[in-house]
Design an enzyme around this catalytic site. Structure first.
Site, short mmCIF file in Angstrom:
data_model
loop_
_atom_site.label_atom_id
_atom_site.label_comp_id
_atom_site.label_asym_id
_atom_site.label_seq_id
_atom_site.Cartn_x
_atom_site.Cartn_y
_atom_site.Cartn_z
N ARG A 199 39.94 31.44 59.93
CA ARG A 199 38.88 32.32 59.43
C ARG A 199 38.05 31.53 58.42
O ARG A 199 38.59 30.94 57.48
CB ARG A 199 39.50 33.55 58.78
CG ARG A 199 38.50 34.60 58.33
CD ARG A 199 39.24 35.75 57.68
NE ARG A 199 38.33 36.79 57.22
CZ ARG A 199 38.57 37.56 56.16
NH1 ARG A 199 39.69 37.40 55.46
NH2 ARG A 199 37.71 38.49 55.80
N GLU B 53 41.57 44.46 43.81
CA GLU B 53 40.28 44.90 44.35
C GLU B 53 40.54 45.62 45.65
O GLU B 53 41.48 45.30 46.39
CB GLU B 53 39.36 43.70 44.58
CG GLU B 53 38.98 42.98 43.29
CD GLU B 53 38.04 41.82 43.51
OE1 GLU B 53 37.12 41.65 42.70
OE2 GLU B 53 38.24 41.07 44.50
N GLY C 8 37.68 33.03 42.14
CA GLY C 8 37.48 31.59 42.16
C GLY C 8 38.79 30.86 41.90
O GLY C 8 39.88 31.42 42.08
N SER C 9 38.69 29.63 41.46
CA SER C 9 39.87 28.80 41.27
C SER C 9 40.69 29.24 40.06
O SER C 9 40.16 29.83 39.11
CB SER C 9 39.47 27.33 41.11
OG SER C 9 38.87 27.12 39.84
N PRO D 277 26.38 34.88 41.42
CA PRO D 277 26.96 34.27 42.62
C PRO D 277 27.02 32.76 42.50
O PRO D 277 26.37 32.17 41.63
CB PRO D 277 25.97 34.70 43.71
CG PRO D 277 24.66 34.80 43.00
CD PRO D 277 24.99 35.29 41.61
N GLU E 278 40.84 37.18 40.68
CA GLU E 278 41.36 36.86 42.02
C GLU E 278 41.24 35.35 42.15
O GLU E 278 40.14 34.81 42.31
CB GLU E 278 40.55 37.59 43.09
CG GLU E 278 41.24 37.63 44.44
CD GLU E 278 40.85 36.46 45.32
OE1 GLU E 278 41.65 35.50 45.38
OE2 GLU E 278 39.78 36.50 45.92
N LEU E 279 42.38 34.67 42.05
CA LEU E 279 42.38 33.22 41.88
C LEU E 279 42.93 32.50 43.12
O LEU E 279 42.82 32.99 44.23
CB LEU E 279 43.18 32.87 40.62
CG LEU E 279 42.70 33.60 39.34
CD1 LEU E 279 43.60 33.27 38.15
CD2 LEU E 279 41.25 33.28 39.03
N ASN F 222 32.45 31.11 49.33
CA ASN F 222 33.01 31.18 50.68
C ASN F 222 32.79 32.50 51.40
O ASN F 222 32.75 32.55 52.63
CB ASN F 222 34.50 30.80 50.68
CG ASN F 222 35.33 31.65 49.75
OD1 ASN F 222 34.82 32.27 48.81
ND2 ASN F 222 36.63 31.70 49.98
#
Length: 490
Positions: A291, A471, A241-242, A188, A263-264, A164
């Site tokens: 967004r 992050e 991701g998920s 990626p 980072e989920l 995304n």
């Protein structure tokens, strides 16, 4: 709402095949093919990129390992200058990179340009942080020795990024890793790999030495990632991701006791109190919801609106959403581009159908658009049941579900009634109330009277099942460093 006219592929003026030169390993292109990159606006094939196997993954780790001693010993100022050059080159090529993102991701050009600016800023921020890595020197409480703490690069890092934000999710990891003195292997998403490969060329031009950044794509992420994580030389995993995939990766990383940043998923509440500035809340809602057409982990997923302004807010939000132009990302008039895949549209359709069966009223949109491309219209649903599936699951699309609340305690209870805790939004003109509610919300980030929470200078991350670590900001570089304690007597 009707679908906008789709521009023919060739009108973008960009030859995507020139970014598909193979895997980027050790500063060289390793030819290959096998992964078709689809334009979600037209369903046309843009290019075909290489499909890595386990051997290629190990070769990427080999390259990162070979480059590690030299990069680790590179003076911080020299590393900083290279990062600044990356920042400059990204901004010089903003239009080209934004167009590439719009083609492979479907993102509206305005959003794509914003992403490149945001992504580039991580290089400038971490160029500044690279020369400010501080250790410690102090007397032990007993007086018997000095305590010295040296911050050292953690080692080779495997970075896994989603589709995304193909530029920003990569630079948010690569910039701090390189600033810390680490070498990396980036994997990626196969839906949007062209941006990562375009940036790999840019990094090399900026002076990043061969092997410091390696980029591979694959249709077999499980075994390919496992091949890297089970290599003893790899010491860091950073994943966006998920939550489901994150759990699987954490289990794999446990085998080698690997440091992990995660980072989920998110399920962001957007709380509007009766005393809110409604125009400001609506402005914030359009940013927080739309967004990247709602395909963001920080997207407002649940609009919790107090009784006194509920109808007014719902009507005004419906008008704003209905006015958005739907079309291909590369059309400058587009405000809402396509979803990433047909499967994504199917999921949104299922969630909306479930909500309406449970009593939700469709104010705007609510029906998928037919024809080429993976389009779903901006949609507003009123009186959504707290039992609806979309109250628990990420919508990841341009759908705004509205829920009523009466009291502050009820708003906080509804907001926290989720396994996720990434972002939250609060609108009120009472600063004392706003800060108090922000403190009670179970979220790693809270936007107070604004619809945008992300900032390269701030710590990005969540609580509960939304992730581990942070992050951005001064915290981001710490994720790629280990403190070494030295007890010294002299």
């Amino acid at each position: 709402m009707s679908q906008a006219t789709i521009l023919p592929l060739e009108q973008s003026g960009l030859d995507c095949s020139r970014y598909a030169k193979g895997l980027f390993i050790g500063g060289k292109w390793v030819p290959g093919a096998g992964i078709a990159v689809i334009d979600p606006s037209t369903e046309a094939v843009l290019a075909e990129v290489a499909d890595a196997d386990e051997a290629a993954a190990r070769a990427a780790v080999d390259a990162a390992d070979a480059a590690a001693p030299g990069w680790r010993s590179t003076p911080p100022r020299q590393r900083a200058e290279i990062l600044l050059r990356c920042h400059t080159l990204m901004l010089e090529r903003l239009d080209e990179l934004a167009t590439l993102i719009s083609l492979e991701n479907g993102k509206a050009l305005t959003d794509a340009r914003g992403e490149i600016t945001y992504a580039a800023e991580f290089f400038r921020w971490y160029a500044e942080e690279a020369v400010r890595i501080a250790g410690e020197y102090r007397m032990a409480p007993s007086g018997s020795n000095r305590i010295l703490v040296d911050m050292q690069p953690i080692g080779i890092a495997v970075l896994i990024t989603p589709w995304n934000f193909p530029a920003a999710m990569a630079t948010r990891k690569i910039a701090p890793a390189l600033a810390a003195g680490c070498t990396v292997v980036l994997k990626p998403a196969s839906e949007t790999p062209l941006t990562a490969y375009a940036l790999a060329d840019l990094y090399a031009e900026a002076g990043v030495p061969a092997g410091v950044v390696n980029v591979i794509t694959t249709t077999r992420p499980g075994p390919v990632t496992a091949a890297m994580l089970n290599d003893a030389r790899v010491r860091k995993l950073s994943f966006t991701g998920s939550t489901g995939v994150g759990r699987t990766l954490l289990a794999e990383a446990a085998k080698t006791v690997l440091s992990c940043s995660m980072e989920l998923g998110g399920n962001a509440p957007f709380i509007v109190f009766d005393d809110a500035d409604i125009d400001a809340a609506l402005d914030g809602a359009m940013v927080a919801k739309m967004r990247n057409a709602g395909e963001a982990c920080t997207a407002a997923n649940r609009f919790l609106v107090q009784d006194g302004v509920y109808e007014r807010f719902a009507e005004a939000l419906g008008k704003r959403m209905a006015a958005l132009r739907v079309g291909p990302g590369t059309d400058p008039a587009t405000a809402c581009g396509p979803m990433i895949t047909r499967k994504a549209v199917d999921k949104i359709e299922t969630l909306v159908t479930d909500a309406t069966k449970r009593g939700a009223r469709v104010l705007v949109g609510g029906t998928r658009l037919e024809g080429k491309g993976f389009f779903y219209p901006p949609t507003v649903l009123a009186d959504v049941s707290p039992d609806a599936a979309m109250a628990k699951d990420e919508i990841f699309g341009p759908v705004a579900p509205l829920y009523r609340f009466s009291t502050e305690d009820e708003a906080v209870r509804l907001a926290n009634n989720t396994e996720y805790g990434l972002a939250a939004y609060v609108f009120t003109t009472d600063l004392k109330r706003g800060l108090a509610v922000a403190g009670r919300l179970e979220a790693g980030m809270v936007a107070l009277n604004r619809g945008l929470v992300s900032d390269p200078a701030a710590p990005f991350g969540g609580v509960k099942q939304s992730g581990l670590g942070r992050e951005g900001g001064v915290h981001g570089i710490a994720e790629f460093m280990e403190p070494k304690y030295i007890a010294a007597s002299f």
